[in-house]
Design a protein around this motif. Structure first.
Motif, PDB file in Angstrom:
ATOM      1  N   ASN A  42       0.833  -1.673  -0.220  1.00  0.00           N
ATOM      2  CA  ASN A  42      -0.200   0.248   0.018  1.00  0.00           C
ATOM      3  C   ASN A  42       1.116   1.836  -0.264  1.00  0.00           C
ATOM      4  O   ASN A  42       0.689   2.560  -0.474  1.00  0.00           O
ATOM      5  CB  ASN A  42      -1.058   0.010   1.343  1.00  0.00           C
ATOM      6  N   GLU A  43       2.171   0.836   1.345  1.00  0.00           N
ATOM      7  CA  GLU A  43       3.118   2.245   0.668  1.00  0.00           C
ATOM      8  C   GLU A  43       3.353   3.093  -0.128  1.00  0.00           C
ATOM      9  O   GLU A  43       3.448   3.850  -0.865  1.00  0.00           O
ATOM     10  CB  GLU A  43       4.202   2.220   1.752  1.00  0.00           C
ATOM     11  N   LEU A  44       3.472   2.190  -0.678  1.00  0.00           N
ATOM     12  CA  LEU A  44       4.526   1.970  -2.350  1.00  0.00           C
ATOM     13  C   LEU A  44       3.605   2.588  -3.341  1.00  0.00           C
ATOM     14  O   LEU A  44       4.007   3.083  -4.484  1.00  0.00           O
ATOM     15  CB  LEU A  44       5.242   0.394  -2.280  1.00  0.00           C
ATOM     16  N   LEU A  45       2.379   1.532  -3.632  1.00  0.00           N
ATOM     17  CA  LEU A  45       1.550   1.948  -4.371  1.00  0.00           C
ATOM     18  C   LEU A  45       0.871   3.356  -3.917  1.00  0.00           C
ATOM     19  O   LEU A  45       0.618   4.117  -5.204  1.00  0.00           O
ATOM     20  CB  LEU A  45       0.424   1.344  -4.322  1.00  0.00           C
ATOM     21  N   ARG A  46       0.454   4.148  -2.831  1.00  0.00           N
ATOM     22  CA  ARG A  46       0.763   5.489  -3.121  1.00  0.00           C
ATOM     23  C   ARG A  46       2.091   5.893  -3.426  1.00  0.00           C
ATOM     24  O   ARG A  46       1.169   6.850  -3.942  1.00  0.00           O
ATOM     25  CB  ARG A  46       0.291   6.167  -1.276  1.00  0.00           C
ATOM     26  N   GLU A  47       3.125   5.921  -2.822  1.00  0.00           N
ATOM     27  CA  GLU A  47       3.861   5.946  -3.720  1.00  0.00           C
ATOM     28  C   GLU A  47       4.066   7.080  -4.540  1.00  0.00           C
ATOM     29  O   GLU A  47       4.213   7.147  -5.476  1.00  0.00           O
ATOM     30  CB  GLU A  47       5.635   6.213  -3.152  1.00  0.00           C
ATOM     31  N   LYS A  48       3.506   5.457  -5.840  1.00  0.00           N
ATOM     32  CA  LYS A  48       3.929   5.618  -7.419  1.00  0.00           C
ATOM     33  C   LYS A  48       2.549   6.569  -8.090  1.00  0.00           C
ATOM     34  O   LYS A  48       2.259   6.893  -8.697  1.00  0.00           O
ATOM     35  CB  LYS A  48       3.118   4.230  -7.601  1.00  0.00           C
ATOM     36  N   LEU A  49       1.162   6.534  -7.323  1.00  0.00           N
ATOM     37  CA  LEU A  49       0.254   7.268  -7.439  1.00  0.00           C
ATOM     38  C   LEU A  49       0.593   8.512  -7.070  1.00  0.00           C
ATOM     39  O   LEU A  49      -0.076   9.254  -8.170  1.00  0.00           O
ATOM     40  CB  LEU A  49      -0.781   6.570  -6.248  1.00  0.00           C
ATOM     41  N   LYS A  51       3.176  10.519  -7.312  1.00  0.00           N
ATOM     42  CA  LYS A  51       4.921  10.441  -8.739  1.00  0.00           C
ATOM     43  C   LYS A  51       3.539  11.076  -9.790  1.00  0.00           C
ATOM     44  O   LYS A  51       3.662  11.339 -10.536  1.00  0.00           O
ATOM     45  CB  LYS A  51       5.847   8.817  -8.471  1.00  0.00           C
ATOM     46  N   LEU A  52       2.967   9.980 -10.258  1.00  0.00           N
ATOM     47  CA  LEU A  52       2.349   9.769 -11.671  1.00  0.00           C
ATOM     48  C   LEU A  52       1.177  10.869 -11.135  1.00  0.00           C
ATOM     49  O   LEU A  52       1.111  11.620 -12.717  1.00  0.00           O
ATOM     50  CB  LEU A  52       0.855   8.491 -11.503  1.00  0.00           C
ATOM     51  N   THR A  53       0.850  11.192 -10.495  1.00  0.00           N
ATOM     52  CA  THR A  53      -0.014  12.553 -10.535  1.00  0.00           C
ATOM     53  C   THR A  53       0.594  13.849  -9.849  1.00  0.00           C
ATOM     54  O   THR A  53       0.033  14.937 -10.106  1.00  0.00           O
ATOM     55  CB  THR A  53      -1.253  12.249  -9.032  1.00  0.00           C
ATOM     56  N   SER A  54       1.979  13.999  -9.595  1.00  0.00           N
ATOM     57  CA  SER A  54       2.250  15.373  -9.247  1.00  0.00           C
ATOM     58  C   SER A  54       3.227  15.587 -10.894  1.00  0.00           C
ATOM     59  O   SER A  54       2.814  14.937 -11.723  1.00  0.00           O
ATOM     60  CB  SER A  54       3.582  15.195  -8.687  1.00  0.00           C
ATOM     61  N   ASN A  55       3.313  17.164 -10.676  1.00  0.00           N
ATOM     62  CA  ASN A  55       4.599  17.540 -11.757  1.00  0.00           C
ATOM     63  C   ASN A  55       5.710  16.539 -12.294  1.00  0.00           C
ATOM     64  O   ASN A  55       6.289  16.448 -10.764  1.00  0.00           O
ATOM     65  CB  ASN A  55       4.508  18.746 -11.624  1.00  0.00           C
ATOM     66  N   ASN A  56       6.163  16.546 -13.294  1.00  0.00           N
ATOM     67  CA  ASN A  56       7.721  16.248 -12.958  1.00  0.00           C
ATOM     68  C   ASN A  56       8.342  16.343 -13.299  1.00  0.00           C
ATOM     69  O   ASN A  56       9.519  16.862 -14.032  1.00  0.00           O
ATOM     70  CB  ASN A  56       7.705  15.382 -14.614  1.00  0.00           C
ATOM     71  N   LYS A  62      11.841  13.317  -7.290  1.00  0.00           N
ATOM     72  CA  LYS A  62      11.739  12.007  -6.993  1.00  0.00           C
ATOM     73  C   LYS A  62      12.542  10.700  -6.662  1.00  0.00           C
ATOM     74  O   LYS A  62      11.883  10.012  -5.868  1.00  0.00           O
ATOM     75  CB  LYS A  62      10.382  12.332  -8.239  1.00  0.00           C
ATOM     76  N   THR A  63      12.961  10.656  -7.719  1.00  0.00           N
ATOM     77  CA  THR A  63      13.961   9.583  -7.600  1.00  0.00           C
ATOM     78  C   THR A  63      14.434   9.216  -6.555  1.00  0.00           C
ATOM     79  O   THR A  63      14.593   8.489  -5.899  1.00  0.00           O
ATOM     80  CB  THR A  63      15.075   9.746  -8.931  1.00  0.00           C
TER      81      THR A  63
END
Length: 112
Positions: A42-49, A51-56, A62-63
């Motif tokens: 869950n923690e890793l999926l939240r981090e992925k989410l 990362k995907l929803t934030s600005n690049n 982020k890395t």
């Protein structure tokens, strides 16, 4: 009922109770393990989410935060490698697969 029969019956009852307790302990341990694995996932999926929803705009940050998250998960006693991902790790011993990921994570990102 004679005393020997009563004692034998009591012994059988205790043996059944011991088996039941052992079974319950195994079920609790399995549930705790699954709960821990789900928390890590869950923690890793939240981090992925996130990362995907934030600005690049800041990929290096982020890395770095992803690497720090992996380090924190590893330090808290869980595997981050693909072989044992999310399972409990003995904090007193290191996993060479997990350490390889931690050592090479930043290097792979720099090459890309």
């Amino acid at each position: 009922m004679d005393p020997y029969s009563k004692l034998q019956q009591l012994h059988d009852t205790m043996a059944n109770m011991t088996k039941t307790i052992a079974s319950l302990e195994n079920n609790i341990l399995d549930t705790l393990k699954e709960n821990t694995e789900l928390k890590v996932e869950n923690e890793l999926l939240r981090e992925k989410l996130d990362k995907l929803t934030s600005n690049n705009n800041e990929p290096a940050v982020k890395t770095r935060s992803g690497l720090e998250s992996l380090r924190q998960i590893y330090k808290s006693g869980y595997h981050i490698c693909n072989m044992y991902y999310g399972s409990h790790r003995d904090p007193d011993s290191d996993c060479m697969f997990c350490l390889d990921i931690l050592d090479n994570f930043g290097e792979k990102k720099k090459k890309q």
